[in-house]
Scaffold this motif. Structure first.
Motif, short mmCIF file in Angstrom:
data_model
loop_
_atom_site.label_atom_id
_atom_site.label_comp_id
_atom_site.label_asym_id
_atom_site.label_seq_id
_atom_site.Cartn_x
_atom_site.Cartn_y
_atom_site.Cartn_z
N THR A 137 -13.36 -6.56 -17.79
CA THR A 137 -12.24 -7.50 -17.69
C THR A 137 -12.74 -8.94 -17.74
OG1 THR A 137 -10.99 -5.91 -16.38
CG2 THR A 137 -10.28 -8.20 -16.26
N ILE A 181 -4.27 -12.49 -15.21
CA ILE A 181 -4.99 -11.20 -15.19
C ILE A 181 -4.31 -10.18 -14.27
CG2 ILE A 181 -7.20 -10.07 -14.63
CD1 ILE A 181 -8.63 -12.56 -15.48
N ALA A 233 -2.51 -9.41 -7.48
CA ALA A 233 -2.95 -8.76 -6.23
C ALA A 233 -2.10 -9.22 -5.04
CB ALA A 233 -4.43 -9.03 -5.98
N SER A 263 -10.19 -16.64 0.58
CA SER A 263 -9.55 -16.90 1.87
C SER A 263 -10.47 -16.79 3.08
CB SER A 263 -8.38 -15.94 2.05
OG SER A 263 -8.87 -14.61 2.16
N VAL A 266 -3.94 -11.42 -20.26
CA VAL A 266 -5.15 -10.59 -20.36
C VAL A 266 -4.76 -9.17 -19.98
CG1 VAL A 266 -7.46 -10.17 -19.44
CG2 VAL A 266 -6.64 -12.53 -19.72
N TRP A 290 -6.78 -6.01 -20.52
CA TRP A 290 -7.98 -5.33 -21.05
C TRP A 290 -7.69 -3.84 -21.30
CZ3 TRP A 290 -10.78 -1.80 -17.76
CH2 TRP A 290 -11.82 -1.15 -18.46
N LYS A 321 -15.96 -14.12 1.79
CA LYS A 321 -15.62 -14.08 0.36
C LYS A 321 -16.13 -15.32 -0.36
CE LYS A 321 -11.57 -11.10 0.73
NZ LYS A 321 -10.12 -10.99 0.57
N GLY A 350 -13.14 -8.04 -6.75
CA GLY A 350 -13.88 -7.42 -7.85
C GLY A 350 -13.83 -8.23 -9.13
N VAL A 351 -12.63 -8.50 -9.64
CA VAL A 351 -12.51 -9.22 -10.91
C VAL A 351 -12.95 -10.67 -10.75
CG1 VAL A 351 -10.85 -10.06 -12.61
CG2 VAL A 351 -10.66 -7.72 -11.76
N ARG A 382 -6.82 -7.15 2.22
CA ARG A 382 -7.74 -8.23 1.83
C ARG A 382 -9.01 -8.24 2.67
NH1 ARG A 382 -3.47 -13.13 1.85
NH2 ARG A 382 -5.14 -14.39 0.98
N1 LIG Z 1 -5.31 -7.52 -16.68
C1 LIG Z 1 -6.34 -6.70 -16.64
O1 LIG Z 1 -6.86 -6.31 -17.68
C2 LIG Z 1 -6.87 -6.28 -15.31
C3 LIG Z 1 -8.09 -5.59 -15.20
C4 LIG Z 1 -8.59 -5.27 -13.92
C5 LIG Z 1 -7.85 -5.62 -12.80
N2 LIG Z 1 -6.65 -6.24 -12.95
C6 LIG Z 1 -5.84 -6.64 -11.79
O2 LIG Z 1 -6.49 -7.71 -11.15
C7 LIG Z 1 -6.08 -7.75 -9.78
C8 LIG Z 1 -7.30 -7.90 -8.89
O3 LIG Z 1 -8.10 -6.75 -8.97
P1 LIG Z 1 -9.46 -6.66 -8.13
O4 LIG Z 1 -10.06 -5.34 -8.43
O5 LIG Z 1 -10.24 -7.90 -8.31
O6 LIG Z 1 -8.88 -6.65 -6.63
P2 LIG Z 1 -9.61 -7.06 -5.27
O7 LIG Z 1 -11.06 -6.77 -5.36
O8 LIG Z 1 -8.82 -6.43 -4.19
O9 LIG Z 1 -9.44 -8.65 -5.20
C9 LIG Z 1 -8.16 -9.22 -5.20
C10 LIG Z 1 -8.17 -10.51 -4.39
O10 LIG Z 1 -6.82 -10.98 -4.40
C11 LIG Z 1 -6.59 -11.74 -3.23
N3 LIG Z 1 -5.28 -11.44 -2.62
C12 LIG Z 1 -4.33 -12.33 -2.31
N4 LIG Z 1 -3.26 -11.75 -1.76
C13 LIG Z 1 -3.54 -10.45 -1.70
C14 LIG Z 1 -2.80 -9.34 -1.21
N5 LIG Z 1 -1.56 -9.47 -0.70
N6 LIG Z 1 -3.37 -8.13 -1.27
C15 LIG Z 1 -4.60 -7.97 -1.83
N7 LIG Z 1 -5.36 -9.00 -2.31
C16 LIG Z 1 -4.82 -10.23 -2.25
C17 LIG Z 1 -7.73 -11.41 -2.25
O11 LIG Z 1 -8.50 -12.60 -2.15
P3 LIG Z 1 -8.22 -13.66 -0.99
O12 LIG Z 1 -8.21 -12.90 0.31
O13 LIG Z 1 -9.36 -14.57 -1.12
O14 LIG Z 1 -6.91 -14.28 -1.31
C18 LIG Z 1 -8.54 -10.32 -2.94
O15 LIG Z 1 -9.93 -10.51 -2.70
C19 LIG Z 1 -5.28 -6.46 -9.53
O16 LIG Z 1 -3.91 -6.79 -9.58
C20 LIG Z 1 -5.66 -5.58 -10.71
O17 LIG Z 1 -4.64 -4.65 -11.02
C21 LIG Z 1 -6.16 -6.58 -14.17
#
Ligand SMILES: NC(=O)c1ccc[n+]([C@@H]2O[C@H](COP(=O)([O-])OP(=O)(O)OC[C@H]3O[C@@H](n4cnc5c(N)ncnc54)[C@H](OP(=O)(O)O)[C@@H]3O)[C@@H](O)[C@H]2O)c1
Length: 324
Positions: free
Chosen positions: A127, A237, A240, A173, A262, A264, A177, A152-153, A314
Motif C-alpha cells: 500500500t 487511503i 480507521a 496520538s 488509493v 491497492w 506511536k 501499519g500503513v 488504538r
Molecule cells: N486503500 C488501500 O489500499 C488500503 C490498504 C491497506 C489498508 N487500508 C486501510 O487503511 C486504514 C489503516 O490501516 P492500518 O492497518 O494502518 O491500521 P492501524 O495499524 O490500526 O492504524 C490506524 C491508525 O489510525 C488511527 N485511528 C484514529 N482513530 C481511530 C479509531 N477510531 N480506531 C482505530 N484507529 C484509529 C490510529 O492512530 P492514532 O491513535 O495515532 O490516531 C491508528 O494507529 C484502514 O482503514 C485500512 O482498511 C487501505
C-alpha cells in the motif's frame, strides 16, 4: 489443525478457536501453507464486524496475510514446492495453523527475512509503495504529512517516504506511536491531541507539505488538507477513525491541490502482473535493507480477538502477528 473462526459478525471478542481436519492435500492450482505467522491488519477487524466493502458470510476464518512453509501444492502448481518459505496475501483464512491459497497469491520469502516480519509486509508496504510511487510520484526533498503514523500503513509510508528521499512528518496520538514514527524515519512528529495539525505541519515544512497520506479520515482530514502547499496531493487511503470525512472542495480548488484515491486491493486484482512486481519490489527492498519494517509484537493464535479489539481501541503500535 486449529483455526480461529468467526461464527457471527460482530465483536472480535466473540471469535472462537476450533479444531478441524488438515487442509492438505491441496486442490488444483492451490497451495496449502503451514502458517508460521499471520499478520494482523485493521481490515481483519472490519471483516469480523461486517463493515468491509466485501462481506464474507460466517462461519469464516479471518486473517489476510501470512508467512509460512509450503506443505503441499495441487495439480498445476509449478512455482512452489513443499518446504519453500513463502508469504501470501490471502484475504481470509490466515489465523490458523494452515491456510489454503491460490498459487497466484504466493511470493517467495527470502531467508534473511524472518516469518513474523514477512507476515506484515504485503498489506502495509505494498500500500505504501503503491501510494507514494504509483498513485503519486514522491520526489526527493518533498514533505509528506502522514496521519496514523504509528499504525501499519502510516509507519510503512514514513519508511517508504524516507527511502524515496522525502521528509515525513508523522501525526500520532501517543508518545509510543510518535516514537515508532521517528524510528521509521520521520523528520518530525505532531501530537494531534495538543497541537494544531495544520499550523504545525506548515511551520515544520516551511510553508506547507507536498503530500498528505491519510489512512485515518475523521476530524484530522480537513486540517491535513489545509496544510498542503500549492499543487499539493492528498492521498485518501482509509478511514480507521470510522468517519468518512467530507472535504471542503474550495480547499482543493485553492492552490491547485489534488485529491487522489488509493485502492491497492482493487488495483492488484485488476493488474496481477503489476501487483506481483510491486510486492516483489517491497520484499526485495526489505531484504536489501533499504526498507525497515518494525519488529512485530507476537501473540498466540488464541489472542486473535483481544488483538483485534486492541487495534480498534488504538492500543497497537506498529504491527502485530499471531503465531499458531
Ligand atoms: N486503500 C488501500 O489500499 C488500503 C490498504 C491497506 C489498508 N487500508 C486501510 O487503511 C486504514 C489503516 O490501516 P492500518 O492497518 O494502518 O491500521 P492501524 O495499524 O490500526 O492504524 C490506524 C491508525 O489510525 C488511527 N485511528 C484514529 N482513530 C481511530 C479509531 N477510531 N480506531 C482505530 N484507529 C484509529 C490510529 O492512530 P492514532 O491513535 O495515532 O490516531 C491508528 O494507529 C484502514 O482503514 C485500512 O482498511 C487501505
Amino acid at each position: 489443525m486449529r483455526r480461529v473462526v468467526c461464527k457471527e459478525l460482530g465483536d472480535p471478542a466473540d471469535l472462537l478457536i476450533e479444531d478441524v481436519p488438515p487442509l492438505d492435500p491441496a486442490a488444483p492450482g492451490r497451495v496449502v501453507v503451514d502458517v508460521k505467522a499471520a499478520g494482523v491488519n485493521f481490515v481483519d477487524a472490519l471483516f469480523v464486524r461486517g463493515k468491509y466493502q466485501i462481506k464474507p458470510q460466517p462461519p469464516f476464518t479471518p486473517g489476510g496475510e501470512v508467512a509460512g512453509i509450503v506443505r503441499d501444492g495441487g495439480d498445476g502448481v509449478t512455482g512452489f514446492t513443499p518446504g519453500d518459505r513463502v508469504i501470501a496475501s490471502c484475504g481470509l483464512g490466515a489465523f490458523a495453523e494452515q491456510v489454503d491459497v491460490a498459487e497466484s497469491s504466493l511470493y517467495p520469502l527470502p531467508g534473511d527475512i524472518d516469518f513474523a516480519t514477512g507476515a506484515t509486509l504485503v498489506q502495509s508496504y505494498a500500500t505504501a509503495l503503491f501510494s507514494l510511487e504509483r498513485r503519486t510520484q514522491l520526489r526527493s526533498g518533498e514533505w509528506v504529512l502522514v496521519l496514523g503514523a504509528g499504525g501499519g500503513v502510516g509507519r510503512a509510508c514514513i519508511d517508504v517516504a524516507r527511502h524515496l528521499g522525502g521528509r515525513a512528518i508523522g501525526v500520532a496520538s501517543s508518545v509510543e506511536k510518535r516514537r515508532a514514527a521517528t524510528e521509521a524515519g520521520a523528520f518530525a512528529t505532531i501530537d494531534p491531541t495538543t497541537e494544531d495539525v495544520k499550523t504545525r505541519a506548515r511551520e515544520l515544512s516551511h510553508g506547507g507539505v507536498d503530500v498528505v497520506v491519510d489512512p485515518v479520515g475523521g476530524s484530522l482530514a480537513e486540517p491535513a488538507l489545509r496544510a498542503l502547499r500549492t499543487y499539493g496531493r492528498y492521498l485518501v487511503i482509509g478511514f480507521a477513525a470510522g468517519e468518512i470525512p467530507r472535504l471542503p472542495t474550495n480547499q482543493i480548488l485553492l492552490n491547485n491541490r489534488s485529491v487522489i484515491g488509493v485502492d491497492w486491493g482493487a488495483w492488484g486484482m485488476q493488474n496481477p502482473d503489476d501487483n506481483r512486481a510491486l510486492v516483489d519490489e517491497a520484499v526485495r527492498l526489505v531484504a536489501e535493507g533499504e526498507l525497515h519494517p518494525a519488529k512485530p509484537t507476537v501473540f498466540p493464535l488464541e489472542r486473535a480477538g483481544d488483538v483485534l479489539g486492541d487495534l480498534e481501541q488504538r492500543r497497537i503500535v506498529g504491527k502485530v502477528v499471531l503465531e499458531p
